[in-house]
Motif scaffolding. Structure first.
Motif, PDB file in Angstrom:
ATOM      1  N   THR A 204      -6.349   4.352  -3.200  1.00 22.88           N
ATOM      2  CA  THR A 204      -6.677   3.523  -2.410  1.00 22.88           C
ATOM      3  C   THR A 204      -6.080   2.543  -1.926  1.00 22.88           C
ATOM      4  O   THR A 204      -6.230   2.598  -0.482  1.00 22.88           O
ATOM      5  CB  THR A 204      -8.636   3.404  -2.870  1.00 22.88           C
ATOM      6  OG1 THR A 204      -8.548   4.002  -3.117  1.00 22.88           O
ATOM      7  CG2 THR A 204      -9.212   2.888  -2.100  1.00 22.88           C
ATOM      8  N   LYS A 205      -5.052   1.522  -2.731  1.00 18.54           N
ATOM      9  CA  LYS A 205      -4.411   0.653  -1.708  1.00 18.54           C
ATOM     10  C   LYS A 205      -3.163   0.965  -1.545  1.00 18.54           C
ATOM     11  O   LYS A 205      -2.836   0.776  -0.201  1.00 18.54           O
ATOM     12  CB  LYS A 205      -4.316  -0.325  -3.583  1.00 18.54           C
ATOM     13  CG  LYS A 205      -2.979  -1.710  -3.212  1.00 18.54           C
ATOM     14  CD  LYS A 205      -3.819  -3.035  -2.831  1.00 18.54           C
ATOM     15  CE  LYS A 205      -2.741  -3.733  -2.335  1.00 18.54           C
ATOM     16  NZ  LYS A 205      -1.924  -4.496  -3.511  1.00 18.54           N
ATOM     17  N   ALA A 206      -2.597   2.058  -1.540  1.00 18.53           N
ATOM     18  CA  ALA A 206      -1.138   2.895  -1.284  1.00 18.53           C
ATOM     19  C   ALA A 206      -1.834   3.519   0.349  1.00 18.53           C
ATOM     20  O   ALA A 206      -1.207   3.229   1.026  1.00 18.53           O
ATOM     21  CB  ALA A 206      -1.119   3.964  -2.270  1.00 18.53           C
ATOM     22  N   SER A 207      -3.234   3.783  -0.340  1.00 22.70           N
ATOM     23  CA  SER A 207      -3.565   4.609   1.369  1.00 22.70           C
ATOM     24  C   SER A 207      -3.858   3.267   2.423  1.00 22.70           C
ATOM     25  O   SER A 207      -3.272   3.254   3.394  1.00 22.70           O
ATOM     26  CB  SER A 207      -4.855   5.366   0.855  1.00 22.70           C
ATOM     27  OG  SER A 207      -5.802   5.360   1.899  1.00 22.70           O
ATOM     28  N   GLU A 208      -4.791   2.101   2.029  1.00 22.13           N
ATOM     29  CA  GLU A 208      -4.569   0.931   2.930  1.00 22.13           C
ATOM     30  C   GLU A 208      -3.407   1.033   3.765  1.00 22.13           C
ATOM     31  O   GLU A 208      -3.386   0.234   4.657  1.00 22.13           O
ATOM     32  CB  GLU A 208      -5.125  -0.347   2.130  1.00 22.13           C
ATOM     33  CG  GLU A 208      -7.135   0.367   2.026  1.00 22.13           C
ATOM     34  CD  GLU A 208      -7.337  -0.328   1.125  1.00 22.13           C
ATOM     35  OE1 GLU A 208      -8.849  -0.167   0.651  1.00 22.13           O
ATOM     36  OE2 GLU A 208      -6.947  -1.359   0.608  1.00 22.13           O
ATOM     37  N   LEU A 209      -2.446   0.564   2.491  1.00 23.72           N
ATOM     38  CA  LEU A 209      -0.936   0.028   2.954  1.00 23.72           C
ATOM     39  C   LEU A 209      -0.359   0.371   4.249  1.00 23.72           C
ATOM     40  O   LEU A 209       0.457   0.248   5.268  1.00 23.72           O
ATOM     41  CB  LEU A 209       0.230  -0.599   1.492  1.00 23.72           C
ATOM     42  CG  LEU A 209       0.066  -1.126   1.019  1.00 23.72           C
ATOM     43  CD1 LEU A 209       0.788  -1.498  -0.558  1.00 23.72           C
ATOM     44  CD2 LEU A 209       0.287  -2.451   1.122  1.00 23.72           C
ATOM     45  N   THR A 210      -0.688   1.754   4.158  1.00 29.59           N
ATOM     46  CA  THR A 210       0.251   3.285   4.642  1.00 29.59           C
ATOM     47  C   THR A 210      -0.669   2.328   5.911  1.00 29.59           C
ATOM     48  O   THR A 210       0.077   2.926   6.804  1.00 29.59           O
ATOM     49  CB  THR A 210       0.009   4.751   4.067  1.00 29.59           C
ATOM     50  OG1 THR A 210      -0.143   4.280   2.932  1.00 29.59           O
ATOM     51  CG2 THR A 210       0.822   5.535   5.168  1.00 29.59           C
ATOM     52  N   ASP A 211      -2.356   2.369   5.621  1.00 35.14           N
ATOM     53  CA  ASP A 211      -2.732   2.585   7.616  1.00 35.14           C
ATOM     54  C   ASP A 211      -2.007   1.521   8.178  1.00 35.14           C
ATOM     55  O   ASP A 211      -2.180   1.497   9.253  1.00 35.14           O
ATOM     56  CB  ASP A 211      -4.349   2.732   6.956  1.00 35.14           C
ATOM     57  CG  ASP A 211      -4.885   2.922   7.782  1.00 35.14           C
ATOM     58  OD1 ASP A 211      -4.375   3.474   9.052  1.00 35.14           O
ATOM     59  OD2 ASP A 211      -6.411   2.001   7.792  1.00 35.14           O
ATOM     60  N   LEU A 212      -2.217   0.317   7.290  1.00 28.25           N
ATOM     61  CA  LEU A 212      -1.685  -0.810   7.777  1.00 28.25           C
ATOM     62  C   LEU A 212      -0.522  -0.471   8.505  1.00 28.25           C
ATOM     63  O   LEU A 212      -0.138  -1.452   9.590  1.00 28.25           O
ATOM     64  CB  LEU A 212      -1.428  -1.671   7.045  1.00 28.25           C
ATOM     65  CG  LEU A 212      -1.463  -3.256   7.114  1.00 28.25           C
ATOM     66  CD1 LEU A 212      -1.504  -3.892   8.292  1.00 28.25           C
ATOM     67  CD2 LEU A 212      -1.205  -4.086   6.194  1.00 28.25           C
ATOM     68  N   MET A 213       1.091  -0.296   7.705  1.00 28.49           N
ATOM     69  CA  MET A 213       2.427   0.453   7.969  1.00 28.49           C
ATOM     70  C   MET A 213       2.507   1.077   9.184  1.00 28.49           C
ATOM     71  O   MET A 213       2.830   0.673  10.043  1.00 28.49           O
ATOM     72  CB  MET A 213       3.119   0.624   7.024  1.00 28.49           C
ATOM     73  CG  MET A 213       3.266  -0.576   6.093  1.00 28.49           C
ATOM     74  SD  MET A 213       3.559   0.795   4.142  1.00 28.49           S
ATOM     75  CE  MET A 213       5.227   0.706   4.392  1.00 28.49           C
ATOM     76  N   ILE A 214       1.369   2.051   9.226  1.00 27.10           N
ATOM     77  CA  ILE A 214       1.418   2.691   9.978  1.00 27.10           C
ATOM     78  C   ILE A 214       0.788   2.346  11.807  1.00 27.10           C
ATOM     79  O   ILE A 214       1.728   2.007  12.849  1.00 27.10           O
ATOM     80  CB  ILE A 214       0.866   4.014  10.079  1.00 27.10           C
ATOM     81  CG1 ILE A 214       1.518   5.159   9.056  1.00 27.10           C
ATOM     82  CG2 ILE A 214       0.323   4.693  11.685  1.00 27.10           C
ATOM     83  CD1 ILE A 214       0.493   5.783   8.803  1.00 27.10           C
ATOM     84  N   SER A 215       0.072   1.416  11.943  1.00 29.17           N
ATOM     85  CA  SER A 215      -0.425   0.850  13.010  1.00 29.17           C
ATOM     86  C   SER A 215       0.401  -0.530  13.110  1.00 29.17           C
ATOM     87  O   SER A 215       0.730  -0.940  13.976  1.00 29.17           O
ATOM     88  CB  SER A 215      -1.494   0.008  12.510  1.00 29.17           C
ATOM     89  OG  SER A 215      -0.890  -1.176  11.677  1.00 29.17           O
ATOM     90  N   GLU A 216       1.891  -0.818  12.389  1.00 28.29           N
ATOM     91  CA  GLU A 216       2.619  -1.365  12.845  1.00 28.29           C
ATOM     92  C   GLU A 216       4.034  -1.012  12.683  1.00 28.29           C
ATOM     93  O   GLU A 216       5.169  -1.197  13.231  1.00 28.29           O
ATOM     94  CB  GLU A 216       2.820  -2.460  11.722  1.00 28.29           C
ATOM     95  CG  GLU A 216       1.933  -3.996  11.697  1.00 28.29           C
ATOM     96  CD  GLU A 216       2.102  -4.898  10.576  1.00 28.29           C
ATOM     97  OE1 GLU A 216       3.282  -4.642   9.852  1.00 28.29           O
ATOM     98  OE2 GLU A 216       0.986  -5.565  10.474  1.00 28.29           O
ATOM     99  N   GLY A 217       3.653   0.615  13.176  1.00 25.57           N
ATOM    100  CA  GLY A 217       5.246   1.682  13.772  1.00 25.57           C
ATOM    101  C   GLY A 217       5.732   1.883  12.796  1.00 25.57           C
ATOM    102  O   GLY A 217       6.521   3.277  12.847  1.00 25.57           O
ATOM    103  N   ALA A 218       5.476   2.125  11.144  1.00 24.18           N
ATOM    104  CA  ALA A 218       6.386   2.640  10.647  1.00 24.18           C
ATOM    105  C   ALA A 218       5.610   4.574  11.104  1.00 24.18           C
ATOM    106  O   ALA A 218       4.743   4.474  10.766  1.00 24.18           O
ATOM    107  CB  ALA A 218       6.253   2.082   9.136  1.00 24.18           C
ATOM    108  N   ASP A 219       7.013   5.049  11.159  1.00 30.00           N
ATOM    109  CA  ASP A 219       6.097   6.301  11.168  1.00 30.00           C
ATOM    110  C   ASP A 219       7.225   8.297   9.998  1.00 30.00           C
ATOM    111  O   ASP A 219       6.513   8.479  10.517  1.00 30.00           O
ATOM    112  CB  ASP A 219       6.754   7.061  12.681  1.00 30.00           C
ATOM    113  CG  ASP A 219       8.254   7.680  12.658  1.00 30.00           C
ATOM    114  OD1 ASP A 219       8.660   6.590  11.794  1.00 30.00           O
ATOM    115  OD2 ASP A 219       8.704   7.428  14.573  1.00 30.00           O
TER     116      ASP A 219
END
Ligand code: RBF
Length: 327
Positions: A204-219
């Motif tokens: 769950t934590k890893a998913s939240e981090l991924t979400d945030l990172m995608i919103s900041e440009g990681a693809d």
């Protein structure tokens, strides 16, 4: 007289049996998983390798999951040694050889095998590690090509995500530098957004981090976080981003999302080392390193899902890099 002859025959049979008995004896092996098996390819393959060896050879195995509290591990390994039941204790991760070394002082007849770790010079311990810089390099090179590509989920930000469970020396000294070198060789302008989950299980934590990172440009992502990786995979699936799978072939976990798999052949190496042990050929006291040249590290190109979802120009570039690493 007849009775006496029968008696002699029985004694003879018993002696004959006991002479050959040591060869017939079933070896006992304990497998200590520093964590849990499910969700971590490196442990799933360790377990599978021992099981396959046990089927092929005369071995009894017991698998013990150590859980995620590292402070418990030394006593758990000590307890296994204290039973005196096992010809060999097997485990896998870079923090384990030192624990084996300590336990070995109290149990000098106990033999140990540690994969994915390194310790030289204890005559009861053999270690086998992988040249993981090359594995991480291939992941980095692939991630670099994906982030620069015209694939549907790729953007113009030149930003790659790396999610790790925790910092540890092999991660900081080998895996992160290898990944960054791969990215840098594709394009020095690519940046890495690195985040730490804090444990090896919290999807769950890893998913939240991924979400945030995608919103900041990681693809495109690399996750080295055991069971928590599942959270990265499902978030990438939801948002149409990409992931390079680490340690095992992961393409079919998320077709079209997992666009690369860099592997270590932990199952095959475990099988080989257990077989060597049974044949009396495991060189205790030594520490070996296995590499892409030996065939123990690879990037899987042959998978249909890689062939289907990855653009031709990326496949061609990856092929050259992989070939060079194996040379
Ligand atoms: N890797 C996993 O996949 N799952 C784990 O639960 C896990 N636990 C670890 C615990 C410690 C203390 C250390 C040092 C490493 C751990 N690893 C784990 C990382 C593993 O050794 C290896 O570096 C990665 O799996 C990448 O190949």
């Amino acid at each position: 007289m007849k009775k006496f002859i029968v008696f002699l025959m029985i004694i003879g049979t018993v002696q004959l049996y006991s002479k050959s008995a040591p060869e017939l004896q079933v070896k006992k092996i304990a497998v200590f998983i520093p964590g849990v098996v499910a969700g971590s390819p490196i442990y799933e393959d360790l377990d599978a390798g021992v099981r396959e060896a046990a089927k092929a050879l005369s071995i009894e195995i017991k698998t013990i999951e150590g859980g995620f509290n590292t402070a418990d591990w030394p006593n758990m390994i000590k307890d296994i040694a204290a039973t005196g039941l096992y010809d060999l204790i097997i485990s896998s991760n870079p923090s384990i050889p030192e624990i084996m070394n300590e336990v070995s002082k109290d149990f000098p007849n106990q033999k140990f095998l540690c994969l994915d770790g390194k310790l030289e010079g204890n005559k009861n311990i053999y270690t086998a590690e992988y040249k993981q810089f090359d594995q991480a390099y291939m992941a980095g090179y692939m991630a670099g090509l994906v982030t620069l590509s015209n694939m549907d989920g790729a953007n113009r930000d030149k930003k790659v995500g790396m999610i790790v469970a925790q910092h540890y020396p092999v991660l900081d000294d080998v895996l992160i530098p290898g990944f960054k070198k791969g990215l840098n060789d594709v394009d020095p302008e690519i940046s890495v957004d690195l985040r730490v989950v804090g444990n090896w299980w919290d999807a769950t934590k890893a998913s939240e981090l991924t979400d945030l990172m995608i919103s900041e440009g990681a693809d495109v992502f690399l996750s080295i976080s055991g069971g928590a990786t599942q959270g990265v995979i499902s978030k990438c699936q939801d948002l149409g981003k990409y992931l390079i799978h680490f340690d095992s072939n992961g393409y079919d976990k998320a077709p079209g999302t997992i666009v690369g798999s860099t592997i270590i052949k932990q199952k095959e190496l475990t099988y080989k080392l257990v077989t060597d042990f049974i044949n009396g050929k495991l060189p205790f006291g030594k520490a070996d390193t296995f590499s892409a040249k030996d065939g123990y590290i690879d990037f899987i190109e042959s998978d249909d899902l890689y062939q289907k979802y990855v653009p031709e120009d990326i496949k061609t570039k990856m092929s050259v890099v992989i070939k060079n690493i194996k040379k």
